[in-house]
Design an enzyme around this catalytic site. Sequence first.
Site, PDB file in Angstrom:
ATOM      1  N   GLU A 358       0.854  -1.182   0.000  1.00  0.00           N
ATOM      2  CA  GLU A 358       0.000   0.000   0.000  1.00  0.00           C
ATOM      3  C   GLU A 358       0.896   1.241   0.000  1.00  0.00           C
ATOM      4  O   GLU A 358       1.948   1.265   0.661  1.00  0.00           O
ATOM      5  CB  GLU A 358      -0.951  -0.008   1.197  1.00  0.00           C
ATOM      6  CG  GLU A 358      -0.283   0.389   2.475  1.00  0.00           C
ATOM      7  CD  GLU A 358      -1.176   0.278   3.712  1.00  0.00           C
ATOM      8  OE1 GLU A 358      -1.806  -0.780   3.897  1.00  0.00           O
ATOM      9  OE2 GLU A 358      -1.199   1.238   4.486  1.00  0.00           O
ATOM     10  N   HIS A 443      -1.557  -6.020  11.274  1.00  0.00           N
ATOM     11  CA  HIS A 443      -2.461  -7.071  10.794  1.00  0.00           C
ATOM     12  C   HIS A 443      -2.263  -8.395  11.524  1.00  0.00           C
ATOM     13  O   HIS A 443      -1.926  -9.404  10.896  1.00  0.00           O
ATOM     14  CB  HIS A 443      -2.240  -7.299   9.297  1.00  0.00           C
ATOM     15  CG  HIS A 443      -2.494  -6.107   8.430  1.00  0.00           C
ATOM     16  ND1 HIS A 443      -2.058  -6.020   7.126  1.00  0.00           N
ATOM     17  CD2 HIS A 443      -3.170  -4.955   8.672  1.00  0.00           C
ATOM     18  CE1 HIS A 443      -2.442  -4.863   6.604  1.00  0.00           C
ATOM     19  NE2 HIS A 443      -3.106  -4.186   7.526  1.00  0.00           N
ATOM     20  N   ASN A 481      -4.950  -6.165   2.978  1.00  0.00           N
ATOM     21  CA  ASN A 481      -5.422  -5.674   4.276  1.00  0.00           C
ATOM     22  C   ASN A 481      -6.621  -6.516   4.704  1.00  0.00           C
ATOM     23  O   ASN A 481      -7.485  -6.816   3.880  1.00  0.00           O
ATOM     24  CB  ASN A 481      -5.806  -4.201   4.150  1.00  0.00           C
ATOM     25  CG  ASN A 481      -4.765  -3.432   3.357  1.00  0.00           C
ATOM     26  OD1 ASN A 481      -4.605  -3.671   2.169  1.00  0.00           O
ATOM     27  ND2 ASN A 481      -4.072  -2.562   3.997  1.00  0.00           N
TER      28      ASN A 481
HETATM   29  P1  FAE Z   1     -10.447  -5.956  16.368  1.00  0.00           P
HETATM   30  O1  FAE Z   1     -10.924  -4.983  15.354  1.00  0.00           O
HETATM   31  O2  FAE Z   1      -9.038  -5.859  16.829  1.00  0.00           O
HETATM   32  O3  FAE Z   1     -11.430  -5.782  17.619  1.00  0.00           O
HETATM   33  C1  FAE Z   1     -11.217  -6.445  18.834  1.00  0.00           C
HETATM   34  C2  FAE Z   1     -11.910  -5.650  19.931  1.00  0.00           C
HETATM   35  O4  FAE Z   1     -11.974  -6.442  21.122  1.00  0.00           O
HETATM   36  C3  FAE Z   1     -11.200  -4.359  20.316  1.00  0.00           C
HETATM   37  O5  FAE Z   1     -12.121  -3.300  20.329  1.00  0.00           O
HETATM   38  C4  FAE Z   1     -10.641  -4.643  21.708  1.00  0.00           C
HETATM   39  O6  FAE Z   1     -10.577  -3.501  22.543  1.00  0.00           O
HETATM   40  C5  FAE Z   1     -11.638  -5.654  22.244  1.00  0.00           C
HETATM   41  N1  FAE Z   1     -11.085  -6.553  23.259  1.00  0.00           N
HETATM   42  C6  FAE Z   1      -9.909  -7.204  23.227  1.00  0.00           C
HETATM   43  N2  FAE Z   1      -9.741  -7.994  24.318  1.00  0.00           N
HETATM   44  C7  FAE Z   1     -10.901  -7.829  25.064  1.00  0.00           C
HETATM   45  C8  FAE Z   1     -11.344  -8.373  26.291  1.00  0.00           C
HETATM   46  N3  FAE Z   1     -10.599  -9.255  26.969  1.00  0.00           N
HETATM   47  N4  FAE Z   1     -12.531  -7.965  26.773  1.00  0.00           N
HETATM   48  C9  FAE Z   1     -13.290  -7.073  26.075  1.00  0.00           C
HETATM   49  N5  FAE Z   1     -12.911  -6.525  24.902  1.00  0.00           N
HETATM   50  C10 FAE Z   1     -11.729  -6.912  24.388  1.00  0.00           C
HETATM   51  O7  FAE Z   1     -10.702  -7.452  15.923  1.00  0.00           O
HETATM   52  N6  FAE Z   1      -7.099  -3.492   7.952  1.00  0.00           N
HETATM   53  C11 FAE Z   1      -7.640  -3.285   6.730  1.00  0.00           C
HETATM   54  O8  FAE Z   1      -8.298  -4.178   6.178  1.00  0.00           O
HETATM   55  N7  FAE Z   1      -7.461  -2.080   6.094  1.00  0.00           N
HETATM   56  C12 FAE Z   1      -6.714  -1.075   6.636  1.00  0.00           C
HETATM   57  O9  FAE Z   1      -6.591  -0.004   6.048  1.00  0.00           O
HETATM   58  C13 FAE Z   1      -6.098  -1.306   7.898  1.00  0.00           C
HETATM   59  N8  FAE Z   1      -5.301  -0.359   8.475  1.00  0.00           N
HETATM   60  C14 FAE Z   1      -4.860  -0.547   9.754  1.00  0.00           C
HETATM   61  C15 FAE Z   1      -4.173   0.496  10.394  1.00  0.00           C
HETATM   62  C16 FAE Z   1      -3.829   0.376  11.739  1.00  0.00           C
HETATM   63  C17 FAE Z   1      -3.090   1.487  12.429  1.00  0.00           C
HETATM   64  C18 FAE Z   1      -4.176  -0.803  12.455  1.00  0.00           C
HETATM   65  C19 FAE Z   1      -3.833  -0.949  13.919  1.00  0.00           C
HETATM   66  C20 FAE Z   1      -4.845  -1.837  11.825  1.00  0.00           C
HETATM   67  C21 FAE Z   1      -5.182  -1.722  10.483  1.00  0.00           C
HETATM   68  N9  FAE Z   1      -5.890  -2.722   9.822  1.00  0.00           N
HETATM   69  C22 FAE Z   1      -6.369  -2.526   8.559  1.00  0.00           C
HETATM   70  C23 FAE Z   1      -6.177  -4.009  10.485  1.00  0.00           C
HETATM   71  C24 FAE Z   1      -7.625  -4.135  10.948  1.00  0.00           C
HETATM   72  O10 FAE Z   1      -8.024  -2.993  11.663  1.00  0.00           O
HETATM   73  C25 FAE Z   1      -7.732  -5.407  11.800  1.00  0.00           C
HETATM   74  O11 FAE Z   1      -7.366  -6.504  10.983  1.00  0.00           O
HETATM   75  C26 FAE Z   1      -9.136  -5.620  12.338  1.00  0.00           C
HETATM   76  O12 FAE Z   1      -9.550  -4.539  13.136  1.00  0.00           O
HETATM   77  C27 FAE Z   1      -9.216  -6.912  13.147  1.00  0.00           C
HETATM   78  O13 FAE Z   1     -10.576  -7.184  13.400  1.00  0.00           O
HETATM   79  P2  FAE Z   1     -11.029  -8.182  14.537  1.00  0.00           P
HETATM   80  O14 FAE Z   1     -12.485  -8.397  14.419  1.00  0.00           O
HETATM   81  O15 FAE Z   1     -10.133  -9.375  14.511  1.00  0.00           O
END
Ligand code: FAE
Length: 503
Positions: A358, A443, A481
């Site tokens: 990207e 990721h 991503n």
């Molecule tokens: P996630 O979105 O991480 O959500 C997990 C949630 O569970 C969070 O809100 C936590 O606070 C919560 N949590 C964790 N442990 C606990 C607990 N014990 N009790 C209660 N709550 C809890 O999970 N991906 C893309 O496809 N495109 C992009 O442009 C992109 N850019 C990114 C840029 C950055 C800076 C970052 C950090 C990530 C990026 N990603 C991108 C990755 C993407 O946001 C990530 O793959 C997803 O958010 C993961 O989704 P999940 O459902 O696995």
Amino acid sequence: MAEGRDYSEAVVIGTGYGAAATALRLGAAGVPTLMLEMGQLWDTASSDGTIFPSMLNPDKRSMWFKTRTEAPLATFLWLDVINKDITPYAGVLDRMHFGDMSVFVGRGVGGGSLVNGAMAVTPKRSYFEEILPEVNAAEMYDVYFPRANANLGKNDIDPAWFETCDCYQYARVSRKAAQNAGLTTTFVPSVYDFTYMKQEETNQVPRSALASEVIYGNNHGKRSLDKTYLAAALGTGMVTIKTLHEVREITRQPDGTYLLTVRQTDAEGNVLATKQIGAKYLFLGAGSIGSTSLLVRARETGKLPLLGSEVGQGWGTNGNVMLGRANHIWDPTGSLQSGMPAMGIDAWNDPAYPVFAEIAPLPAGIETWASLYLAITKNPERGYFAYDSATDSVTLHWDLAQGQRSIDAAKNLFDKINAANVTVYRSDLFSDTRTFENRFTYHPLGGLVLGKATDLYGRVNGYPNLYVTDGSLIPGSTGVNPFVTITALAERNIEHIIATDIR
Ligand code: FAE
């Protein structure tokens, strides 16, 4: 300290992509569903009138209980000018450290959607079939990827505007450099509203992507999950969300229901209550690190002793490597840069070193002549999670050597670009003189891999009515991503689970 007991037919841990899609479908099917999120709901402006701080002026809202911000770029011209001291607080971006690897995640209602770059990329079908061969790809590409993209609010950039606007000059410069090396670039769809962004450029609306807002949240324009899936889930009337509720422990009761130990805090981290919350159906949507840690600890402390050895295996970085290039003086990248990437270099068909890179912004507000990239590479190395009884915590094991393959792949691609353009790498961005940064990932994927730790729909082996629904299902790599893949897989799994297990 107050003690409380609670019960919900379904409990979803977390509010990220997998969790949000799951909760919407449960709610729509009439299943009372409680979501537990350790972060805050980000809907209230602070005294400065904003909900989120900008990247150039971070404050306590930026990060999850840190005394100093920890941005991905550590330095600029080797100067420590990027990070700032802050007060520890339940901020929106966390960076978790595990030896040679650190993992960025979002904290709050919407999880990663609050802090990410909004790139909504559907993986190449051939690669999806390679990583998850047992999932029916035709169904995914006909039904669940389109469903996920529609519900996430995916939109495409107006190509004519891209060619003329100031805020994507940096992407055009990187495209020219890639094309000079004979490489292919492609537009990247987004869940940031491009119509809004156009209006930002002409100052018709308050700026967000064009005001250096990304990793610490966007005040406008971003279709984060709280505005899409979670709003729809709450709209069913069957879903509730409790914030600043962290699940600490999972046990199974003799009657087969699950009992969660949950710690409620305030935004300063003070513990307000420790609660016991029961559920018939329990969905783990706490992200790759969060969900895997909960189950590894449950197995090792004897709370869920039937969990198998696949729990905690198969973790990967999606091959992430960050790097910068220095452009010639006649190739400025622009002082106005959209924080939302809109283009990538697609070299995934390279037989030796597949890369999807990207073209990332460097929204410093001044001309830097730097081009930044986040390369997604194909790296077969996998890490694992282990329980440390001395600290009662779960640690990710990944060593630096495992990331070398990703650097080799990125170097193979960007050496060609530098050679064709007579340019060099930036060596001032990652605190020392390294040109490739593979010690962090945006990721995190895997840990509870589909078809290994779970069945082919995310049902945890050995424990009826316990499900995984987030990035931990994906075996360490998606080639692009990941959030569209995570959402689409969650859509597929929950449809099957509601039909066969619940209703
Ligand atoms: P996630 O979105 O991480 O959500 C997990 C949630 O569970 C969070 O809100 C936590 O606070 C919560 N949590 C964790 N442990 C606990 C607990 N014990 N009790 C209660 N709550 C809890 O999970 N991906 C893309 O496809 N495109 C992009 O442009 C992109 N850019 C990114 C840029 C950055 C800076 C970052 C950090 C990530 C990026 N990603 C991108 C990755 C993407 O946001 C990530 O793959 C997803 O958010 C993961 O989704 P999940 O459902 O696995």
